[in-house]
Design a protein around this motif. Sequence first.
Motif, PDB file in Angstrom:
ATOM      1  N   LEU A 291       0.809  -1.224   0.000  1.00  0.00           N
ATOM      2  CA  LEU A 291       0.000   0.000   0.000  1.00  0.00           C
ATOM      3  C   LEU A 291       0.846   1.280   0.000  1.00  0.00           C
ATOM      4  O   LEU A 291       0.710   2.127  -0.882  1.00  0.00           O
ATOM      5  N   ALA A 292       1.727   1.403   0.997  1.00  0.00           N
ATOM      6  CA  ALA A 292       2.483   2.654   1.117  1.00  0.00           C
ATOM      7  C   ALA A 292       3.460   2.855  -0.048  1.00  0.00           C
ATOM      8  O   ALA A 292       3.503   3.941  -0.629  1.00  0.00           O
TER       9      ALA A 292
ATOM     10  N   THR B 200       3.214   1.899  -3.115  1.00  0.00           N
ATOM     11  CA  THR B 200       2.501   2.294  -4.330  1.00  0.00           C
ATOM     12  C   THR B 200       1.865   3.674  -4.178  1.00  0.00           C
ATOM     13  O   THR B 200       1.882   4.476  -5.099  1.00  0.00           O
ATOM     14  N   CYS B 201       1.307   3.967  -2.997  1.00  0.00           N
ATOM     15  CA  CYS B 201       0.640   5.260  -2.794  1.00  0.00           C
ATOM     16  C   CYS B 201       1.633   6.397  -2.643  1.00  0.00           C
ATOM     17  O   CYS B 201       1.451   7.478  -3.196  1.00  0.00           O
ATOM     18  N   VAL B 202       2.664   6.172  -1.849  1.00  0.00           N
ATOM     19  CA  VAL B 202       3.539   7.269  -1.444  1.00  0.00           C
ATOM     20  C   VAL B 202       4.735   7.411  -2.375  1.00  0.00           C
ATOM     21  O   VAL B 202       5.156   8.510  -2.692  1.00  0.00           O
TER      22      VAL B 202
ATOM     23  N   ARG C  75       6.051  -4.276   6.909  1.00  0.00           N
ATOM     24  CA  ARG C  75       5.334  -3.166   6.272  1.00  0.00           C
ATOM     25  C   ARG C  75       6.112  -1.857   6.442  1.00  0.00           C
ATOM     26  O   ARG C  75       6.198  -1.046   5.518  1.00  0.00           O
TER      27      ARG C  75
END
Lengths: 248, 217
Positions: free
Chosen positions: A109-110, A112-114, A158
């Motif tokens: 998640l992070a 790809t998002c950040v 993570r």
Amino acid sequence: MHAPVSAKAVVSLSNVHKSFGALKVLDGVSFDVGPGEVTAIIGQSGSGKSTALRCINALETIQEGSIHVCGHAVHDPALDRRALRRDVGIVFQSYNLFPHLTVEQNIMLAPTCVKSMSKAEARELAREVLARVGLEAKAEQYPEQLSGGQQQRVAIARSLAMKPKLMLFDEVTSALDPQLTGEVLKVMESLAAGGMTMILVTHEMAFARRVASTVIYMHQGKVWESGPGSMLDRPQTEELRGFVGSGL
Amino acid sequence: MPGFSFTHLEFLAWAALWTVGLSVIAFVGGGLLGFVVALARVSASRSLRIAAIVYIQLVQGTPLLILLFLIYFGVAIAGFDAVPAIIAAGAGLTVYSSGFLAEIWRGCIQSVPKTQWEAAECLALTRWQRMTRVVLPQALRLATAPTVGFLVQIVKNTSLASVVGFIELSQAGKLINNSIFEPFTIFIVVAVFYFALCFPLSTWSRSLERKLNVSRR
């Protein structure tokens, strides 16, 4: 860009004061953490150790003093929180994995998002950090299908996926039984051996003594005593003597 | 005098379709508007939050009947031509539903543990990413059952649209009664129609609640 107080320190707290209403939680806390150092903060419940950790990551704001972390002036109201969080990873006592995402998705998640990483790159990264915590086989599972120890190792993975310069651990083994605690501590020890700068709030005295380069004993919102792990064998103050005596 | 006939039943079935149509308009319109209001209600901006609270309180504190009158006559007074009944009824029900759905969804968003926000924040996600990638997917799970439950309220409340001249199930029943004067028979049939629309919804809502309670949050 603000220069840190000590050019060498990754983290530098200077005379930090913090109150929740009338309750003084941090009462002039100062300490430095150099690159690659492992600092363990110990102390009774309510001694301010978790609050100190949360202040380093700007989860709490302070009323007085200064905090510099990886070149960020954390006490500055104009702090770019997201920039700070790209450099600092944190692992919580309650894991806080995202229950609607698989282990792999939690980790992807992070990045790809950040960091705008592609799905394929992020997936590869997820496999890599999962391997570091020994959980490659669990990539497709949901958090609730894992044991507490495994969930906590995923939470560590993570954070690692963001390639932080500093890792914070907030009583990460307090919710685990001794066997599961062992597997999480092993992961943390290998991180420390790999040169990660770490600050951990912990009740695991034996671990603190063995792995930490510096142990900080906090009492009533102050740094009461600090020194190398061996300090726990020769407490200088009545309070630490009492704490070590009751804790072991 | 002719009694209740198949033609009447046909007329009611046709009117029931309008009830369904109006419910869909109210749910889709109210859902979209309610979602925006729910986001405003939990926003970081204090003025947005207050605006959302005022809106929700105003809507929830006004009878739907009055809302419908206000829109139907208000638009005419504002100098526009009389609005078609479907627009007035659709708009009134949309506003009404949005006020309640916003509050239901606000509750669902806020019952996602604060630690989830914190974990997402510490991974450097923006506020919008935290909301859309972490919080809303979990809130959606919590929201499904109460939202379907509220659908039942919408279906039943469409009966009030008759006051602005919209011919849906209740109004159709009244019209038939005006010609054959068999109120008991007619309104029993009308009630059966409503029940046939609402019962599956409430059963669905209950089964969703059971399913989502036992599976993961």
